[in-house]
Design an enzyme around this catalytic site. Structure first.
Site, PDB file in Angstrom:
ATOM      1  N   ARG A 193      57.610   5.834  44.059  1.00 14.57           N
ATOM      2  CA  ARG A 193      58.035   5.548  42.673  1.00 14.57           C
ATOM      3  C   ARG A 193      57.233   4.399  42.060  1.00 14.57           C
ATOM      4  NH1 ARG A 193      63.313   7.958  41.506  1.00 14.57           N
ATOM      5  NH2 ARG A 193      63.038   9.937  42.529  1.00 14.57           N
ATOM      6  N   ARG A 249      58.002   7.039  28.225  1.00 13.41           N
ATOM      7  CA  ARG A 249      59.090   8.012  28.342  1.00 13.41           C
ATOM      8  C   ARG A 249      59.810   8.178  27.004  1.00 13.41           C
ATOM      9  NH1 ARG A 249      64.356   6.927  31.888  1.00 13.41           N
ATOM     10  NH2 ARG A 249      64.747   5.694  30.025  1.00 13.41           N
ATOM     11  N   ASP A 274      58.417  15.715  39.597  1.00  9.24           N
ATOM     12  CA  ASP A 274      59.651  15.554  40.367  1.00  9.24           C
ATOM     13  C   ASP A 274      59.727  16.650  41.412  1.00  9.24           C
ATOM     14  OD1 ASP A 274      62.162  13.795  40.316  1.00  9.24           O
ATOM     15  OD2 ASP A 274      62.950  15.815  40.601  1.00  9.24           O
ATOM     16  N   TYR A 287      70.182  20.341  46.746  1.00 10.72           N
ATOM     17  CA  TYR A 287      70.476  20.257  45.304  1.00 10.72           C
ATOM     18  C   TYR A 287      70.874  21.622  44.740  1.00 10.72           C
ATOM     19  CZ  TYR A 287      68.720  15.476  45.137  1.00 10.72           C
ATOM     20  OH  TYR A 287      68.555  14.141  45.342  1.00 10.72           O
TER      21      TYR A 287
HETATM   22  O1  CP3 Z   1      56.722   8.285  43.505  1.00  7.14           O
HETATM   23  C1  CP3 Z   1      56.241   8.499  42.380  1.00  7.14           C
HETATM   24  O2  CP3 Z   1      55.904   7.559  41.615  1.00  7.14           O
HETATM   25  C2  CP3 Z   1      55.943   9.929  41.960  1.00  7.14           C
HETATM   26  C3  CP3 Z   1      56.911  10.591  41.142  1.00  7.14           C
HETATM   27  C4  CP3 Z   1      58.220  11.054  41.755  1.00  7.14           C
HETATM   28  C5  CP3 Z   1      59.423  11.122  41.014  1.00  7.14           C
HETATM   29  N1  CP3 Z   1      60.376  11.694  41.765  1.00  7.14           N
HETATM   30  C6  CP3 Z   1      59.567  10.667  39.627  1.00  7.14           C
HETATM   31  C7  CP3 Z   1      60.912  10.412  39.097  1.00  7.14           C
HETATM   32  C8  CP3 Z   1      58.512  11.554  43.025  1.00  7.14           C
HETATM   33  C9  CP3 Z   1      57.616  11.668  44.248  1.00  7.14           C
HETATM   34  C10 CP3 Z   1      59.871  11.969  43.013  1.00  7.14           C
HETATM   35  C11 CP3 Z   1      60.537  12.594  44.171  1.00  7.14           C
HETATM   36  C12 CP3 Z   1      61.981  12.838  44.141  1.00  7.14           C
HETATM   37  N2  CP3 Z   1      62.754  13.233  43.088  1.00  7.14           N
HETATM   38  C13 CP3 Z   1      62.798  12.798  45.294  1.00  7.14           C
HETATM   39  C14 CP3 Z   1      62.323  12.519  46.699  1.00  7.14           C
HETATM   40  C15 CP3 Z   1      62.113  11.066  46.938  1.00  7.14           C
HETATM   41  C16 CP3 Z   1      63.355  10.259  46.819  1.00  7.14           C
HETATM   42  O3  CP3 Z   1      63.432   9.474  45.854  1.00  7.14           O
HETATM   43  O4  CP3 Z   1      64.251  10.427  47.652  1.00  7.14           O
HETATM   44  C17 CP3 Z   1      64.106  13.132  44.891  1.00  7.14           C
HETATM   45  C18 CP3 Z   1      65.330  13.205  45.771  1.00  7.14           C
HETATM   46  C19 CP3 Z   1      64.064  13.410  43.488  1.00  7.14           C
HETATM   47  C20 CP3 Z   1      65.183  13.864  42.624  1.00  7.14           C
HETATM   48  C21 CP3 Z   1      65.436  12.921  41.523  1.00  7.14           C
HETATM   49  N3  CP3 Z   1      64.570  12.681  40.465  1.00  7.14           N
HETATM   50  C22 CP3 Z   1      66.571  12.114  41.327  1.00  7.14           C
HETATM   51  C23 CP3 Z   1      67.759  12.066  42.268  1.00  7.14           C
HETATM   52  C24 CP3 Z   1      66.388  11.407  40.130  1.00  7.14           C
HETATM   53  C25 CP3 Z   1      67.378  10.514  39.412  1.00  7.14           C
HETATM   54  C26 CP3 Z   1      67.716   9.307  40.136  1.00  7.14           C
HETATM   55  C27 CP3 Z   1      66.523   8.410  40.385  1.00  7.14           C
HETATM   56  O5  CP3 Z   1      66.222   8.126  41.547  1.00  7.14           O
HETATM   57  O6  CP3 Z   1      65.913   7.988  39.416  1.00  7.14           O
HETATM   58  C28 CP3 Z   1      65.092  11.724  39.648  1.00  7.14           C
HETATM   59  C29 CP3 Z   1      64.457  11.186  38.428  1.00  7.14           C
HETATM   60  C30 CP3 Z   1      63.067  10.633  38.540  1.00  7.14           C
HETATM   61  N4  CP3 Z   1      62.049  11.156  39.267  1.00  7.14           N
HETATM   62  C31 CP3 Z   1      62.576   9.499  37.833  1.00  7.14           C
HETATM   63  C32 CP3 Z   1      61.230   9.365  38.167  1.00  7.14           C
HETATM   64  C33 CP3 Z   1      60.249   8.355  37.650  1.00  7.14           C
HETATM   65  C34 CP3 Z   1      63.361   8.656  36.855  1.00  7.14           C
HETATM   66  C35 CP3 Z   1      63.460   9.429  35.596  1.00  7.14           C
HETATM   67  C36 CP3 Z   1      63.666   8.560  34.405  1.00  7.14           C
HETATM   68  O7  CP3 Z   1      62.669   8.053  33.846  1.00  7.14           O
HETATM   69  O8  CP3 Z   1      64.817   8.405  33.986  1.00  7.14           O
END
Ligand code: CP3
Length: 355
Positions: free
Chosen positions: A26, A39, A76, A153
């Site tokens: 992230r 965003r 994502d 999920y």
């Molecule tokens: O790592 C990086 O910078 C690359 C981008 C990336 C995102 N999600 C962007 C994101 C990666 C590799 C992911 C993977 C991801 N997404 C996982 C596996 C890794 C982990 O965190 O366990 C999972 C389980 C998800 C599912 C997901 N996406 C959730 C549960 C959420 C909401 C809660 C949270 O952690 O923010 C997201 C949203 C998400 N994915 C955001 C980002 C930057 C935030 C979105 C926003 O701007 O509001």
């Protein structure tokens, strides 16, 4: 194309490097004010993911601030189930929700086998836009959710504390869960192969919920389906890129992970990095595992913590510095600078000390 900064790729082959490669899960995200601004411009997180210009821009933002050794595709893991028709939505304050989750056997049988990748073209466009901007300076990491984590999920319909619905399926309808994982493995392999063709250098499987399973089920469901993905990538797609597995909460099953044929494993913060590095002994690369909440502490706490945790592994071949899970939105961007500078200093000292 030869990538200029080879640290991450060398570490994945367990070759010695001048200092450990650093990237952060992230690394592009809500802790950066410039991310929040982009965003807002996009309107929503999924609009951002679907816009190659803006998504590649946010992927560049952490690279401008920090001397990172790898970039990661901005997208994502839930894009695949969305493209399979489950209709993903990110509800403010609640995280991901599927409007059409899997409810019964018929829903699994009805999942599309063909025509999914064209719906994910926007992801491959982001990879190409990122390559355009990064040139050959840094490697780009492509990724997917692991089949099991995606299934969690899809069966649950949203993120929950213990994914009890998904895990109940596993005991009540194990053969249906295997069928779902087989369907997903096929899509995940296609997805990663398309990312490879678009120009990523390394592939990573995020198995965030592997650690919810007991040992036999981790092996038979989660790891087995990741193994299928890796086999499929190599046999059906002739993709030879290094593959990393991040099974959160599964460091007691390192031997099974190595046996799966991966090139690197990610550790969450609960693993003892010294013990795991010793056990792995250069067979695969090891990435991790600073507790992301440590970066929320007062800034003068950060260097001592990193020194205490990582001085023994920092210059070992095959070690990659990262967090044990994603950077939290509350993180002060200056704390990230401190962490990176500390790892650099520690590596230089360990080098002079002859470790
Ligand atoms: O790592 C990086 O910078 C690359 C981008 C990336 C995102 N999600 C962007 C994101 C990666 C590799 C992911 C993977 C991801 N997404 C996982 C596996 C890794 C982990 O965190 O366990 C999972 C389980 C998800 C599912 C997901 N996406 C959730 C549960 C959420 C909401 C809660 C949270 O952690 O923010 C997201 C949203 C998400 N994915 C955001 C980002 C930057 C935030 C979105 C926003 O701007 O509001």
């Amino acid at each position: 194309m030869t990538i200029e900064n080879q640290r991450f790729l060398q570490a994945l082959r367990c070759e010695p490097v001048d200092r450990p490669p650093i990237w952060l899960m992230r690394q592009a995200g809500r802790y950066l004010p410039e991310y929040l601004q982009t965003r807002a411009e996009a309107g929503s997180f999924m609009n951002l993911c679907r816009n190659a210009d803006l998504a590649s821009e946010v992927a560049m933002q952490p690279l401008r601030r920090y001397p990172l050794d790898a970039s990661i595709l901005f997208s994502d893991i839930l894009t695949i189930p969305d493209a399979m028709g489950l209709e993903l939505e990110f509800v403010a304050g609640e995280g991901p929700v599927f409007n059409k989750p899997i409810r019964d056997d018929a829903d699994i049988h009805a999942l599309p086998v063909e025509g999914v990748m064209p719906k994910l073209q926007y992801v491959f466009d982001v990879v190409r836009a990122m390559r355009e901007k990064i040139g050959n300076k840094l490697p780009i990491i492509g990724f997917s959710g692991s089949p099991w984590t995606l299934a969690c999920y899809m069966l649950e319909g949203q993120g929950t504390r213990d994914f009890a619905t998904a895990r109940r399926w596993l005991w009540q309808r194990p053969e249906m869960v295997q069928l779902l994982l087989d369907r997903l493995s096929h899509q995940v392999a296609d997805y990663l192969a398309e990312q490879a063709h678009a120009g990523v250098d390394v592939l990573m499987l995020f198995d965030t919920w592997g650690g919810l399973l007991d040992e036999p089920n981790y092996r038979d469901f989660s790891l087995r389906s990741m193994h299928r993905v890796m086999q499929d990538l190599r046999d059906r797609h002739a993709v030879q890129l290094p593959v990393m597995l991040f099974s959160k909460g599964c460091h007691s099953q390192v031997e099974d992970m190595i046996a799966s044929g991966c090139d690197g494993i990610g550790l969450d913060w609960r693993a003892n990095i010294d013990t795991v590095m010793q056990q792995v002994a250069g067979r695969v690369a090891v990435q991790g595992n600073l507790d992301p909440t440590s970066l929320l502490a007062d800034e003068d706490m950060i260097a001592p913590v990193i020194r205490a945790r990582f001085s023994k592994v920092v210059n070992k071949p095959g070690y990659i510095f990262n967090l044990g899970h994603g950077l939290l939105p509350q993180t002060n961007p200056d704390s990230v600078t401190t962490a990176i500078e500390t790892v650099h200093a520690l590596a230089a000292e360990a080098c002079t000390a002859g470790h």
